[in-house]
Design an enzyme around this catalytic site. Structure first.
Site, short mmCIF file in Angstrom:
data_model
loop_
_atom_site.label_atom_id
_atom_site.label_comp_id
_atom_site.label_asym_id
_atom_site.label_seq_id
_atom_site.Cartn_x
_atom_site.Cartn_y
_atom_site.Cartn_z
N THR A 149 0.87 -1.18 0.00
CA THR A 149 0.00 0.00 0.00
C THR A 149 0.90 1.22 0.00
OG1 THR A 149 -1.66 -1.20 1.28
CG2 THR A 149 -1.84 1.20 1.23
N LYS A 165 -7.89 1.97 -3.19
CA LYS A 165 -7.58 1.59 -1.81
C LYS A 165 -7.63 2.83 -0.89
CE LYS A 165 -5.12 -0.65 1.55
NZ LYS A 165 -5.53 -1.80 2.30
P1 NAD Z 1 5.60 -5.98 7.29
O1 NAD Z 1 6.40 -4.85 7.80
O2 NAD Z 1 5.22 -7.09 8.21
O3 NAD Z 1 6.33 -6.66 6.03
C1 NAD Z 1 7.06 -5.96 5.07
C2 NAD Z 1 8.34 -6.74 4.83
O4 NAD Z 1 9.08 -6.14 3.75
C3 NAD Z 1 9.28 -6.77 6.03
O5 NAD Z 1 9.54 -8.12 6.39
C4 NAD Z 1 10.53 -6.05 5.53
O6 NAD Z 1 11.72 -6.56 6.09
C5 NAD Z 1 10.45 -6.32 4.05
N1 NAD Z 1 11.25 -5.42 3.22
C6 NAD Z 1 11.35 -4.07 3.27
N2 NAD Z 1 12.18 -3.63 2.30
C7 NAD Z 1 12.59 -4.72 1.61
C8 NAD Z 1 13.46 -4.93 0.50
N3 NAD Z 1 14.05 -3.91 -0.14
N4 NAD Z 1 13.66 -6.19 0.07
C9 NAD Z 1 13.07 -7.24 0.69
N5 NAD Z 1 12.24 -7.10 1.75
C10 NAD Z 1 12.01 -5.87 2.21
O7 NAD Z 1 4.28 -5.33 6.65
P2 NAD Z 1 2.92 -6.09 6.30
O8 NAD Z 1 1.98 -5.99 7.44
O9 NAD Z 1 3.24 -7.40 5.69
O10 NAD Z 1 2.36 -5.11 5.16
C11 NAD Z 1 2.92 -5.08 3.86
C12 NAD Z 1 2.13 -4.09 3.04
O11 NAD Z 1 0.76 -4.49 2.99
C13 NAD Z 1 2.14 -2.66 3.60
O12 NAD Z 1 2.26 -1.76 2.55
C14 NAD Z 1 0.81 -2.56 4.32
O13 NAD Z 1 0.33 -1.22 4.37
C15 NAD Z 1 -0.07 -3.42 3.44
N6 NAD Z 1 -1.23 -4.01 4.12
C16 NAD Z 1 -1.08 -4.58 5.34
C17 NAD Z 1 -2.20 -5.13 5.96
C18 NAD Z 1 -2.06 -5.79 7.32
O14 NAD Z 1 -3.09 -6.09 7.93
N7 NAD Z 1 -0.86 -6.05 7.82
C19 NAD Z 1 -3.44 -5.09 5.35
C20 NAD Z 1 -3.55 -4.53 4.07
C21 NAD Z 1 -2.43 -3.99 3.46
#
Ligand code: NAD
Length: 310
Positions: free
Chosen positions: A108, A183
């Protein structure tokens, strides 16, 4: 194209970002027979993904090698853009990918960032799709996410089967950036409506109404909305809502604050005469900073109650 046995013509997936959402999404692709090369910058995320059956690699370049699609699930837009472009001497994903690779970003991020990421991918000879999700970690695990997709029509057709493995609803919203636009608009409605529902319940308390009485009226009247009937901020009327389990998320306050910041950026960038959106963003920023970051966003009602005159 890869010679792997994964389904469809996107059988080989480089999956970058194996966090709360990406981890279980990658697991579902593996279960469906896709060849997945997972990568995350955090070793613990790599270990967890491997423990759940996702093959992992040591570098982004290794993940992208031979991939038909590069799927990113990162915290924010700056992560996506810097991974695409490269940083700190590391080559960018766009550079190391084979020509005509599908760049599928499910993070997002700001609408402008999504359009920029797509433009960069296309300029580098690739295809690009933005496909943010709703449905949370539960939906990611169950494979029941909703994908909001911004893509050229032919690219939408190509990614659809892959997205249907991870989600139950896949909506083509328009060209590049349209998935993020949908979104951000949806979450603007959600943030504002949760505050309104919460204010109404606290007002009802002050006026001597029971929660159930207000729910019974509003849920079948013009106040009806998801914030009331599914994620009801008071315990009781909707037994499955986070309010019944001390506001364990659900959808965490930190994520609502993040998404409303994206809405605020979009409102300001487009010059919309909005007042509720910016206010909701400010309210959720404060909520997250004052201990609500890890609580369900419906716990905003406890803030409203606590700050009300007694
Ligand atoms: P998170 O922080 O748990 O996971 C993101 C991952 O990306 C982390 O493990 C981080 O180490 C990794 N990362 C960052 N930079 C990187 C790179 N250059 N190379 C490889 N890995 C890298 O976040 P999440 O909760 O999984 O959310 C991910 C996305 O989904 C966000 O944009 C969030 O807004 C969206 N989202 C989350 C939810 C939710 O309920 N958690 C719901 C809808 C949307």
């Amino acid at each position: 194209m890869s010679e792997t046995s994964g389904p469809g013509n996107l059988g080989h997936v480089a999956f970058l970002g194996l966090g709360h959402m990406g981890g279980p999404m990658a697991v579902n692709l593996v279960k469906a027979g896709y060849t997945v090369a997972g990568f995350d910058v955090v070793p613990a995320a790599l270990d967890a993904a491997r423990d759940h059956g996702v093959p992992t690699v040591a570098t982004p370049a290794e993940a992208v090698n031979g991939a038909d699609v590069v799927l990113t699930m990162f915290p924010g837009g700056q992560h996506v853009l810097s991974a695409y472009r490269g940083n700190g001497g590391q080559p960018g994903l766009l550079e190391v990918a084979a020509p005509d690779t599908m760049f599928l970003d499910c993070s997002t991020i700001n609408v402008d960032e999504a359009r920029e990421a797509s433009a960069l991918a296309v300029a580098a000879g690739h295809r690009a799709v933005d496909a943010p999700v709703s449905g949370g970690v539960v939906g990611a695990e169950a494979g029941t996410l909703t994908f909001m997709v911004g893509a050229l029509p032919e690219d939408f057709d190509t990614v659809r089967p892959l997205l249907e493995v991870m989600g139950k609803r896949v909506v083509h919203c328009g060209d590049h950036g349209a998935g993020q636009a949908a979104k951000v608009c949806n979450n603007l409605i959600l943030g504002v409506s949760m505050i309104a529902v919460s204010e109404a319940f606290v007002l009802g308390e002050k006026l001597g109404l029971t929660h159930q009485a207000l729910f019974d009226v509003a849920s079948a009247a013009s106040g009806q909305c998801w914030a009331l009937t599914t994620n009801c901020p008071v315990p009781g009327p909707v037994p499955t809502s986070p309010a019944n389990r001390d506001y364990q998320p659900g959808f965490a306050g930190a994520l609502m604050a993040k998404d409303l910041k994206l809405a605020l950026n979009a409102l300001q960038g487009t010059g919309v005469a909005a007042r509720m959106g910016p206010l909701a963003s400010e309210i959720y920023d404060t909520f997250a900073a004052e201990g609500g970051a890890g609580r369900d966003f419906s716990a905003i009602i406890t803030d409203i109650r606590d700050k009300s005159a007694h």
